[in-house]
Motif scaffolding. Structure first.
Motif, PDB file in Angstrom:
ATOM      1  N   THR A  69     -25.651  -9.375  -2.014  1.00 14.94           N
ATOM      2  CA  THR A  69     -24.260  -9.631  -2.393  1.00 14.94           C
ATOM      3  C   THR A  69     -24.059 -11.040  -2.926  1.00 14.94           C
ATOM      4  O   THR A  69     -24.468 -12.018  -2.302  1.00 14.94           O
ATOM      5  CB  THR A  69     -23.328  -9.415  -1.177  1.00 14.94           C
ATOM      6  OG1 THR A  69     -23.488  -8.073  -0.704  1.00 14.94           O
ATOM      7  CG2 THR A  69     -21.874  -9.655  -1.556  1.00 14.94           C
ATOM      8  N   LEU A  70     -23.412 -11.114  -4.084  1.00 13.21           N
ATOM      9  CA  LEU A  70     -22.896 -12.365  -4.620  1.00 13.21           C
ATOM     10  C   LEU A  70     -21.394 -12.180  -4.801  1.00 13.21           C
ATOM     11  O   LEU A  70     -20.947 -11.482  -5.711  1.00 13.21           O
ATOM     12  CB  LEU A  70     -23.550 -12.710  -5.960  1.00 13.21           C
ATOM     13  CG  LEU A  70     -24.921 -13.380  -5.908  1.00 13.21           C
ATOM     14  CD1 LEU A  70     -25.510 -13.491  -7.309  1.00 13.21           C
ATOM     15  CD2 LEU A  70     -24.824 -14.771  -5.267  1.00 13.21           C
ATOM     16  N   SER A  71     -20.627 -12.773  -3.897  1.00 12.87           N
ATOM     17  CA  SER A  71     -19.175 -12.698  -3.950  1.00 12.87           C
ATOM     18  C   SER A  71     -18.689 -13.892  -4.766  1.00 12.87           C
ATOM     19  O   SER A  71     -18.580 -15.009  -4.260  1.00 12.87           O
ATOM     20  CB  SER A  71     -18.601 -12.740  -2.523  1.00 12.87           C
ATOM     21  OG  SER A  71     -17.194 -12.875  -2.552  1.00 12.87           O
ATOM     22  N   MET A  72     -18.418 -13.639  -6.029  1.00 13.50           N
ATOM     23  CA  MET A  72     -18.038 -14.739  -6.920  1.00 13.50           C
ATOM     24  C   MET A  72     -17.329 -14.190  -8.144  1.00 13.50           C
ATOM     25  O   MET A  72     -17.573 -13.068  -8.573  1.00 13.50           O
ATOM     26  CB  MET A  72     -19.255 -15.573  -7.328  1.00 13.50           C
ATOM     27  CG  MET A  72     -20.334 -14.831  -8.088  1.00 13.50           C
ATOM     28  SD  MET A  72     -21.825 -15.870  -8.290  1.00 13.50           S
ATOM     29  CE  MET A  72     -22.641 -15.003  -9.668  1.00 13.50           C
ATOM     30  N   GLY A  73     -16.447 -15.013  -8.660  1.00 13.17           N
ATOM     31  CA  GLY A  73     -15.661 -14.609  -9.819  1.00 13.17           C
ATOM     32  C   GLY A  73     -14.256 -14.212  -9.412  1.00 13.17           C
ATOM     33  O   GLY A  73     -14.054 -13.501  -8.421  1.00 13.17           O
ATOM     34  N   MET A  74     -13.274 -14.710 -10.166  1.00 12.38           N
ATOM     35  CA  MET A  74     -11.876 -14.390  -9.911  1.00 12.38           C
ATOM     36  C   MET A  74     -11.217 -14.032 -11.244  1.00 12.38           C
ATOM     37  O   MET A  74     -11.902 -13.818 -12.243  1.00 12.38           O
ATOM     38  CB  MET A  74     -11.197 -15.568  -9.209  1.00 12.38           C
ATOM     39  CG  MET A  74     -11.776 -15.827  -7.814  1.00 12.38           C
ATOM     40  SD  MET A  74     -11.014 -17.191  -6.896  1.00 12.38           S
ATOM     41  CE  MET A  74     -11.745 -18.594  -7.738  1.00 12.38           C
ATOM     42  N   SER A  75      -9.899 -13.969 -11.223  1.00 11.25           N
ATOM     43  CA  SER A  75      -9.197 -13.466 -12.402  1.00 11.25           C
ATOM     44  C   SER A  75      -9.466 -14.291 -13.648  1.00 11.25           C
ATOM     45  O   SER A  75      -9.445 -13.761 -14.764  1.00 11.25           O
ATOM     46  CB  SER A  75      -7.686 -13.422 -12.130  1.00 11.25           C
ATOM     47  OG  SER A  75      -7.383 -12.496 -11.103  1.00 11.25           O
TER      48      SER A  75
END
Length: 237
Positions: A201-207
């Motif tokens: 898992t790479l939890s990254m990036g937003m709107s």
């Protein structure tokens, strides 16, 4: 947020993710949307659920617990805690969430491990990395990351899944990609060091930087404004 706006916004966010994955040469199943619902009412989450969204991220504990109670009939919702985590909040998080994205200290890890009900199975965790080295941001340093990962991997009630970061704002795709590339490289190094760990898992990036995150391997993209619209400036923490 009206039904009409959400019915437009959530499919648009999914199309944007799909287009970003295609541009990166990745499969549709390689990354998923985490709908960041902080400060949004339970009714908006119920609407998103009705449109097929299952993963929701919350920053404020008491607000999240209130929503969970109101939405208890939606038994397949997956709740992610993504906000700063203090010692006095660990028990409730351990008891009411499936994921924690903001783990950055061994003390907090041990409390989550000790307070996780055995009936729920291991708590999925991501280590938050202060990838831009900002004094105002939470997160473990890259230098301290291997030791923290090793400590978490030794805790049986936690399942270390990967890394999370909130980089400093940047303009332009190339500048946005750089911190995410560092996070990806850090995860790759952990995989080499701990080959038996489920580091997927790479939890990254937003709107505002979804495309950059997808190009660098994001598997969970945290979208709030793009799905629910602008947030309230107050919340029940």
């Amino acid at each position: 947020m009206t039904d009409l706006i959400l019915h437009d916004a959530l499919p648009a966010a999914r199309r944007r993710l799909g287009e970003a994955l295609a541009a990166a040469g990745r499969a549709d199943a390689d990354a998923h949307l985490l709908a960041v619902s902080k400060t949004k009412p339970a009714a908006a989450i119920r609407q998103a659920w009705g449109l097929g969204q299952r993963d929701f991220g919350e920053n404020y504990l008491q607000e999240a617990l209130d929503k969970q109670a109101e939405l208890a009939d939606l038994t397949d919702i997956v709740w992610h805690f993504i906000g700063p985590l203090q010692s006095n909040k660990t028990r409730a998080v351990a008891e009411h969430f499936a994921w924690v994205h903001s783990l950055d200290r061994e003390k907090i890890a041990r409390r989550l491990n000790d307070q996780r009900p055995a009936t729920l199975g291991p708590l999925n965790v991501c280590l938050q990395v202060n990838i831009s080295e900002e004094a105002s941001k939470s997160g473990v340093t890259l230098a301290a990351l291997p030791a923290l990962a090793e400590a978490v991997l030794a805790l049986p009630a936690l399942r270390l899944r990967g890394l999370m970061a909130i980089p400093a704002p940047a303009e332009g795709l190339a500048a946005q990609r750089r911190p995410y590339a560092r996070l990806r490289e850090a995860l790759e190094a952990l995989r080499e060091r701990f080959p038996e760990a489920p580091l997927d898992t790479l939890s990254m990036g937003m709107s505002n930087d979804l495309e950059a995150a997808i190009l660098e391997g994001a598997t969970l993209v945290r979208l709030g404004t793009a799905i629910f619209g602008e947030r309230s400036t107050t919340a029940n923490q």
